[in-house]
Enzyme design. Structure first.
Site, PDB file in Angstrom:
ATOM      1  N   CYS A  85      48.606 -56.112  -1.826  1.00  0.00           N
ATOM      2  CA  CYS A  85      48.948 -54.857  -1.119  1.00  0.00           C
ATOM      3  C   CYS A  85      50.435 -54.535  -1.236  1.00  0.00           C
ATOM      4  O   CYS A  85      50.968 -53.758  -0.432  1.00  0.00           O
ATOM      5  CB  CYS A  85      48.508 -54.919   0.340  1.00  0.00           C
ATOM      6  SG  CYS A  85      46.738 -55.192   0.533  1.00  0.00           S
TER       7      CYS A  85
ATOM      8  N   ALA B 152      37.837 -54.582   2.379  1.00  0.00           N
ATOM      9  CA  ALA B 152      37.398 -55.770   1.636  1.00  0.00           C
ATOM     10  C   ALA B 152      37.704 -56.993   2.488  1.00  0.00           C
ATOM     11  O   ALA B 152      38.876 -57.346   2.681  1.00  0.00           O
ATOM     12  CB  ALA B 152      38.111 -55.850   0.293  1.00  0.00           C
TER      13      ALA B 152
ATOM     14  N   ALA C  31      41.648 -56.400   3.553  1.00  0.00           N
ATOM     15  CA  ALA C  31      42.467 -55.296   3.055  1.00  0.00           C
ATOM     16  C   ALA C  31      41.720 -53.981   3.238  1.00  0.00           C
ATOM     17  O   ALA C  31      40.484 -53.944   3.239  1.00  0.00           O
ATOM     18  CB  ALA C  31      42.804 -55.511   1.586  1.00  0.00           C
TER      19      ALA C  31
ATOM     20  N   ARG D 164      42.560 -44.067  -4.242  1.00  0.00           N
ATOM     21  CA  ARG D 164      42.685 -44.361  -2.804  1.00  0.00           C
ATOM     22  C   ARG D 164      44.155 -44.516  -2.451  1.00  0.00           C
ATOM     23  O   ARG D 164      45.029 -44.582  -3.321  1.00  0.00           O
ATOM     24  CB  ARG D 164      41.933 -45.647  -2.452  1.00  0.00           C
ATOM     25  CG  ARG D 164      42.452 -46.872  -3.172  1.00  0.00           C
ATOM     26  CD  ARG D 164      42.042 -48.174  -2.526  1.00  0.00           C
ATOM     27  NE  ARG D 164      42.341 -49.322  -3.368  1.00  0.00           N
ATOM     28  CZ  ARG D 164      43.541 -49.865  -3.513  1.00  0.00           C
ATOM     29  NH1 ARG D 164      44.588 -49.349  -2.889  1.00  0.00           N
ATOM     30  NH2 ARG D 164      43.724 -50.909  -4.296  1.00  0.00           N
ATOM     31  N   GLY D 165      44.437 -44.622  -1.153  1.00  0.00           N
ATOM     32  CA  GLY D 165      45.779 -44.956  -0.715  1.00  0.00           C
ATOM     33  C   GLY D 165      46.015 -46.451  -0.852  1.00  0.00           C
ATOM     34  O   GLY D 165      45.115 -47.225  -1.184  1.00  0.00           O
ATOM     35  N   GLY D 166      47.224 -46.871  -0.588  1.00  0.00           N
ATOM     36  CA  GLY D 166      47.555 -48.292  -0.640  1.00  0.00           C
ATOM     37  C   GLY D 166      48.032 -48.733  -2.012  1.00  0.00           C
ATOM     38  O   GLY D 166      48.101 -47.952  -2.960  1.00  0.00           O
TER      39      GLY D 166
ATOM     40  N   GLY E  73      37.417 -48.054   1.264  1.00  0.00           N
ATOM     41  CA  GLY E  73      37.203 -48.685   2.562  1.00  0.00           C
ATOM     42  C   GLY E  73      37.874 -50.024   2.742  1.00  0.00           C
ATOM     43  O   GLY E  73      39.093 -50.123   2.618  1.00  0.00           O
TER      44      GLY E  73
END
Length: 245
Positions: A191, A175, A160, A88-90, A173
């Site tokens: 993050c 959280a 997040a 995922r991104g992030g 997605g």
């Protein structure tokens, strides 16, 4: 366009097991889209939203910095926590008991083809849910997710977000911290953002715990409204029934 969204509550489930299941749903939708394009078929693509609660786990996005995990493998084991580098991104985030995790696997061709809008609507889903509890949640410029007291020394993150998308199909997605043990956030730089606190719904409300089922119900109601979706509850992946939320 198919705006039906099948909802599954997976309960308390291992992160890797859930990730594999996400990938299966994600790839199945991609395969339909590829078949439609190559063969001129007109098959409908499905949309899913998974709710799940994970055992302690830290995940690092594909562009994340491993230095933001502040403990080593032995210390993770002592905390009964796992670690995965994922697609995922992030940056880095934590999932654990007392957290409502939502994984939409949507074909955005059924809704709108705009990733920025998609993220903003996910944030708005959470913002409206928190408003139901009397909390004024906000976005923070340049920082995906949902926050409280933005622009003050007391800014703190309560939800997040990190996604993956291919051919307008999404996975991963959000959280939302509901009854989460916030001590686990001390084991990382949340993050990758230094100097910002993390909070949870029960802490903000001054309660020992908040009903997780009630939170999911509110999230579904706002999600359905914002995405103009028809929400369908899927039981045991077979029996499907319509529900009003």
């Amino acid at each position: 366009m198919n705006k039906q969204v099948f909802i599954q509550d997976l309960g308390y489930r291992d992160y890797r097991q859930t990730w594999i299941y996400q990938e299966q749903l994600f790839q199945s939708t991609l395969d339909i889209k590829i078949k439609n394009r190559r063969e001129g078929a007109n098959l409908e693509t499905p949309n899913h939203l998974l709710f799940v609660e994970h055992p302690h786990v830290f995940t690092l996005g594909k562009s994340g910095n491993l230095d933001n995990l502040l403990v080593n493998e032995a210390e993770l084991a002592a905390k009964n926590a796992k670690f995965y580098k994922i697609n995922r991104g992030g940056d880095i985030t934590y999932h654990g008991p007392g957290q409502v995790v939502g994984y939409p696997i949507l074909d955005l061709d059924n809704f709108f083809t705009d990733i920025h809008k998609y993220l903003r609507l996910l944030e708005e889903t959470v913002i409206l849910t928190l408003a139901d509890y009397g909390l004024k949640a906000e976005r923070s410029a340049g920082e995906t997710g949902v926050w409280l007291d933005v622009g003050t020394p007391f800014a703190r993150k309560i939800c997040a977000m990190g996604i993956r998308a291919s051919r307008w199909v999404t996975m991963h997605g959000f959280a939302l911290n509901v009854n989460t043990d916030l001590g686990f956030f001390d084991l990382m730089v949340p993050c990758g953002i230094k100097g910002k606190a993390v909070t949870s719904l029960n802490v903000e409300l001054g309660k020992p715990s908040v009903d997780m089922g009630e939170v999911k119900h509110k999230l579904l109601r706002h999600f359905g409204m914002l995405f103009e979706a028809e929400i369908l509850l899927q039981q045991e992946r077979t029996a499907i029934k319509k529900t009003k939320v």
